[in-house]
Design a protein around this motif. Structure first.
Motif, PDB file in Angstrom:
ATOM      1  N   ILE A  73       0.872  -1.176   0.000  1.00  0.00           N
ATOM      2  CA  ILE A  73       0.000   0.000   0.000  1.00  0.00           C
ATOM      3  C   ILE A  73       0.908   1.225   0.000  1.00  0.00           C
ATOM      4  O   ILE A  73       1.687   1.416   0.938  1.00  0.00           O
ATOM      5  CB  ILE A  73      -0.889   0.051   1.271  1.00  0.00           C
ATOM      6  CG1 ILE A  73      -1.678  -1.245   1.447  1.00  0.00           C
ATOM      7  CG2 ILE A  73      -1.778   1.280   1.282  1.00  0.00           C
ATOM      8  CD1 ILE A  73      -2.855  -1.391   0.551  1.00  0.00           C
ATOM      9  N   THR A  74       0.836   2.006  -1.039  1.00  0.00           N
ATOM     10  CA  THR A  74       1.693   3.190  -1.143  1.00  0.00           C
ATOM     11  C   THR A  74       0.840   4.438  -0.953  1.00  0.00           C
ATOM     12  O   THR A  74      -0.154   4.627  -1.660  1.00  0.00           O
ATOM     13  CB  THR A  74       2.392   3.228  -2.515  1.00  0.00           C
ATOM     14  OG1 THR A  74       3.093   1.994  -2.698  1.00  0.00           O
ATOM     15  CG2 THR A  74       3.384   4.374  -2.585  1.00  0.00           C
ATOM     16  N   ILE A  75       1.231   5.246   0.011  1.00  0.00           N
ATOM     17  CA  ILE A  75       0.458   6.437   0.354  1.00  0.00           C
ATOM     18  C   ILE A  75       1.289   7.661   0.002  1.00  0.00           C
ATOM     19  O   ILE A  75       2.432   7.790   0.447  1.00  0.00           O
ATOM     20  CB  ILE A  75       0.101   6.432   1.858  1.00  0.00           C
ATOM     21  CG1 ILE A  75      -0.766   5.211   2.148  1.00  0.00           C
ATOM     22  CG2 ILE A  75      -0.602   7.738   2.252  1.00  0.00           C
ATOM     23  CD1 ILE A  75      -0.973   4.920   3.606  1.00  0.00           C
ATOM     24  N   CYS A  76       0.706   8.535  -0.803  1.00  0.00           N
ATOM     25  CA  CYS A  76       1.420   9.758  -1.154  1.00  0.00           C
ATOM     26  C   CYS A  76       1.281  10.756  -0.018  1.00  0.00           C
ATOM     27  O   CYS A  76       0.169  11.050   0.426  1.00  0.00           O
ATOM     28  CB  CYS A  76       0.867  10.353  -2.441  1.00  0.00           C
ATOM     29  SG  CYS A  76       1.733  11.876  -2.850  1.00  0.00           S
ATOM     30  N   THR A  77       2.425  11.239   0.454  1.00  0.00           N
ATOM     31  CA  THR A  77       2.404  12.263   1.505  1.00  0.00           C
ATOM     32  C   THR A  77       3.057  13.547   0.993  1.00  0.00           C
ATOM     33  O   THR A  77       3.523  14.367   1.768  1.00  0.00           O
ATOM     34  CB  THR A  77       3.116  11.758   2.784  1.00  0.00           C
ATOM     35  OG1 THR A  77       4.412  11.272   2.430  1.00  0.00           O
ATOM     36  CG2 THR A  77       2.340  10.666   3.472  1.00  0.00           C
ATOM     37  N   GLY A  78       3.088  13.698  -0.329  1.00  0.00           N
ATOM     38  CA  GLY A  78       3.617  14.927  -0.928  1.00  0.00           C
ATOM     39  C   GLY A  78       2.718  16.108  -0.587  1.00  0.00           C
ATOM     40  O   GLY A  78       1.621  15.935  -0.041  1.00  0.00           O
ATOM     41  N   VAL A 115       5.421   7.931  -0.186  1.00  0.00           N
ATOM     42  CA  VAL A 115       6.269   8.550  -1.208  1.00  0.00           C
ATOM     43  C   VAL A 115       5.909  10.027  -1.326  1.00  0.00           C
ATOM     44  O   VAL A 115       4.873  10.464  -0.820  1.00  0.00           O
ATOM     45  CB  VAL A 115       6.087   7.857  -2.586  1.00  0.00           C
ATOM     46  CG1 VAL A 115       6.560   6.427  -2.535  1.00  0.00           C
ATOM     47  CG2 VAL A 115       4.646   7.938  -3.055  1.00  0.00           C
ATOM     48  N   ASN A 116       6.749  10.768  -2.033  1.00  0.00           N
ATOM     49  CA  ASN A 116       6.546  12.218  -2.130  1.00  0.00           C
ATOM     50  C   ASN A 116       5.623  12.643  -3.258  1.00  0.00           C
ATOM     51  O   ASN A 116       5.161  13.780  -3.286  1.00  0.00           O
ATOM     52  CB  ASN A 116       7.881  12.926  -2.280  1.00  0.00           C
ATOM     53  CG  ASN A 116       8.618  12.937  -0.962  1.00  0.00           C
ATOM     54  OD1 ASN A 116       8.006  12.946   0.099  1.00  0.00           O
ATOM     55  ND2 ASN A 116       9.937  12.885  -1.024  1.00  0.00           N
ATOM     56  N   CYS A 117       5.360  11.804  -4.201  1.00  0.00           N
ATOM     57  CA  CYS A 117       4.393  12.147  -5.254  1.00  0.00           C
ATOM     58  C   CYS A 117       4.118  10.896  -6.066  1.00  0.00           C
ATOM     59  O   CYS A 117       5.024  10.140  -6.384  1.00  0.00           O
ATOM     60  CB  CYS A 117       4.925  13.249  -6.166  1.00  0.00           C
ATOM     61  SG  CYS A 117       3.673  13.859  -7.325  1.00  0.00           S
ATOM     62  N   LEU A 118       2.848  10.698  -6.406  1.00  0.00           N
ATOM     63  CA  LEU A 118       2.481   9.576  -7.274  1.00  0.00           C
ATOM     64  C   LEU A 118       2.039  10.098  -8.645  1.00  0.00           C
ATOM     65  O   LEU A 118       1.472   9.367  -9.446  1.00  0.00           O
ATOM     66  CB  LEU A 118       1.377   8.735  -6.622  1.00  0.00           C
ATOM     67  CG  LEU A 118       1.858   7.811  -5.490  1.00  0.00           C
ATOM     68  CD1 LEU A 118       0.685   7.284  -4.679  1.00  0.00           C
ATOM     69  CD2 LEU A 118       2.676   6.648  -6.046  1.00  0.00           C
ATOM     70  N   GLY A 119       2.291  11.375  -8.877  1.00  0.00           N
ATOM     71  CA  GLY A 119       2.054  11.943 -10.206  1.00  0.00           C
ATOM     72  C   GLY A 119       0.602  12.233 -10.537  1.00  0.00           C
ATOM     73  O   GLY A 119       0.258  12.359 -11.708  1.00  0.00           O
ATOM     74  N   VAL A 126      -3.804  10.518  -2.875  1.00  0.00           N
ATOM     75  CA  VAL A 126      -3.674   9.356  -3.753  1.00  0.00           C
ATOM     76  C   VAL A 126      -2.993   8.203  -3.002  1.00  0.00           C
ATOM     77  O   VAL A 126      -2.044   8.408  -2.261  1.00  0.00           O
ATOM     78  CB  VAL A 126      -2.835   9.713  -5.004  1.00  0.00           C
ATOM     79  CG1 VAL A 126      -2.735   8.516  -5.940  1.00  0.00           C
ATOM     80  CG2 VAL A 126      -3.429  10.905  -5.730  1.00  0.00           C
ATOM     81  N   VAL A 127      -3.544   7.001  -3.228  1.00  0.00           N
ATOM     82  CA  VAL A 127      -2.998   5.768  -2.642  1.00  0.00           C
ATOM     83  C   VAL A 127      -2.935   4.737  -3.758  1.00  0.00           C
ATOM     84  O   VAL A 127      -3.803   4.724  -4.641  1.00  0.00           O
ATOM     85  CB  VAL A 127      -3.941   5.257  -1.518  1.00  0.00           C
ATOM     86  CG1 VAL A 127      -3.550   3.855  -1.057  1.00  0.00           C
ATOM     87  CG2 VAL A 127      -3.939   6.217  -0.328  1.00  0.00           C
ATOM     88  N   THR A 128      -1.922   3.895  -3.757  1.00  0.00           N
ATOM     89  CA  THR A 128      -1.947   2.756  -4.680  1.00  0.00           C
ATOM     90  C   THR A 128      -1.887   1.465  -3.874  1.00  0.00           C
ATOM     91  O   THR A 128      -1.301   1.425  -2.793  1.00  0.00           O
ATOM     92  CB  THR A 128      -0.768   2.758  -5.690  1.00  0.00           C
ATOM     93  OG1 THR A 128       0.456   2.601  -4.988  1.00  0.00           O
ATOM     94  CG2 THR A 128      -0.728   4.024  -6.516  1.00  0.00           C
ATOM     95  N   TYR A 133      -4.186   2.590  -8.797  1.00  0.00           N
ATOM     96  CA  TYR A 133      -4.414   3.932  -8.242  1.00  0.00           C
ATOM     97  C   TYR A 133      -5.806   4.091  -7.635  1.00  0.00           C
ATOM     98  O   TYR A 133      -6.790   3.611  -8.192  1.00  0.00           O
ATOM     99  CB  TYR A 133      -4.245   4.990  -9.352  1.00  0.00           C
ATOM    100  CG  TYR A 133      -2.812   5.425  -9.510  1.00  0.00           C
ATOM    101  CD1 TYR A 133      -1.861   4.557 -10.035  1.00  0.00           C
ATOM    102  CD2 TYR A 133      -2.398   6.691  -9.119  1.00  0.00           C
ATOM    103  CE1 TYR A 133      -0.543   4.950 -10.168  1.00  0.00           C
ATOM    104  CE2 TYR A 133      -1.083   7.092  -9.265  1.00  0.00           C
ATOM    105  CZ  TYR A 133      -0.163   6.225  -9.787  1.00  0.00           C
ATOM    106  OH  TYR A 133       1.153   6.606  -9.910  1.00  0.00           O
ATOM    107  N   HIS A 134      -5.845   4.792  -6.494  1.00  0.00           N
ATOM    108  CA  HIS A 134      -7.117   5.172  -5.863  1.00  0.00           C
ATOM    109  C   HIS A 134      -7.026   6.660  -5.550  1.00  0.00           C
ATOM    110  O   HIS A 134      -6.156   7.090  -4.787  1.00  0.00           O
ATOM    111  CB  HIS A 134      -7.341   4.365  -4.583  1.00  0.00           C
ATOM    112  CG  HIS A 134      -7.327   2.888  -4.823  1.00  0.00           C
ATOM    113  ND1 HIS A 134      -8.439   2.184  -5.230  1.00  0.00           N
ATOM    114  CD2 HIS A 134      -6.311   2.004  -4.762  1.00  0.00           C
ATOM    115  CE1 HIS A 134      -8.115   0.922  -5.379  1.00  0.00           C
ATOM    116  NE2 HIS A 134      -6.836   0.779  -5.106  1.00  0.00           N
ATOM    117  N   ASN A 135      -7.918   7.423  -6.147  1.00  0.00           N
ATOM    118  CA  ASN A 135      -7.884   8.879  -5.995  1.00  0.00           C
ATOM    119  C   ASN A 135      -8.860   9.343  -4.919  1.00  0.00           C
ATOM    120  O   ASN A 135      -9.746   8.595  -4.515  1.00  0.00           O
ATOM    121  CB  ASN A 135      -8.262   9.540  -7.325  1.00  0.00           C
ATOM    122  CG  ASN A 135      -7.382   9.044  -8.451  1.00  0.00           C
ATOM    123  OD1 ASN A 135      -6.192   8.826  -8.255  1.00  0.00           O
ATOM    124  ND2 ASN A 135      -7.970   8.848  -9.619  1.00  0.00           N
TER     125      ASN A 135
END
Ligand code: FES
Length: 160
Positions: A73-78, A115-119, A126-128, A133-135
């Motif tokens: 589970i990748t969580i964007c914290t950017g 991560v700092n950005c998932l683009g 955003v989480v993957t 991708y889940h917005n």
């Protein structure tokens, strides 16, 4: 079919430094991460300084230097996701799974990464999950997502 050995991954690539990324991709794919010992062997066999192997392996998010759970589970914290509540989402994941970021849950099923950005900043938070991708994530949506992954894994295990 058993996974290939590091020796077979390196076959026909020895002394070819330009093969570094391809070799790292194969090791990641077959072992799930790139161990320090593997990096030493790759360095020796390709003729690339160990520091360079480490730099490349740690630069790309696709490469893991430690074992990961079955599901990542990748969580964007950017910044863009942070202002929309990424911290709450990270807390939800850590609390629900009982595992710190970058570690593997006791059942081996999950790793949480941030991560700092998932683009996809406009669609944050955003989480993957395993690259899906889940917005516009919320803690509640993440709770349901994790539950559904557990359910899918339980069904897979019962069919084995
Ligand atoms: S900051 Fe989260 S997707 Fe870019």
């Amino acid at each position: 079919m058993p996974p290939p050995t590091l020796d077979s991954i390196l076959e026909e690539r020895r002394s070819q430094p330009h093969q570094l990324i391809e070799v790292l991709q194969d090791v990641q794919e077959h072992y799930g991460y790139i161990a320090e010992e593997s990096m030493r062997t790759i360095s020796n066999e390709l003729g690339v300084p160990l520091m360079e192997v480490y730099k490349v392996a740690s630069f790309y998010k696709a490469f893991a230097l430690k074992p990961r759970g079955k599901n990542v589970i990748t969580i964007c914290t950017g910044t863009a996701c942070h202002v929309r509540g990424a911290k709450l989402i990270l807390n939800q994941a850590v609390g629900q799974l009982g595992v710190k970021p970058s570690e593997v849950s006791d059942d081996g099923l999950f790793t949480i990464e941030h991560v700092n950005c998932l683009g996809a900043c406009a669609l944050g938070p955003v989480v993957t999950d395993n690259g899906n991708y889940h917005n516009h994530m919320s803690p509640g949506k993440l709770r349901k997502l994790i539950k559904s992954i557990y359910k899918t894994d339980a069904e897979e295990i019962s069919h084995d």
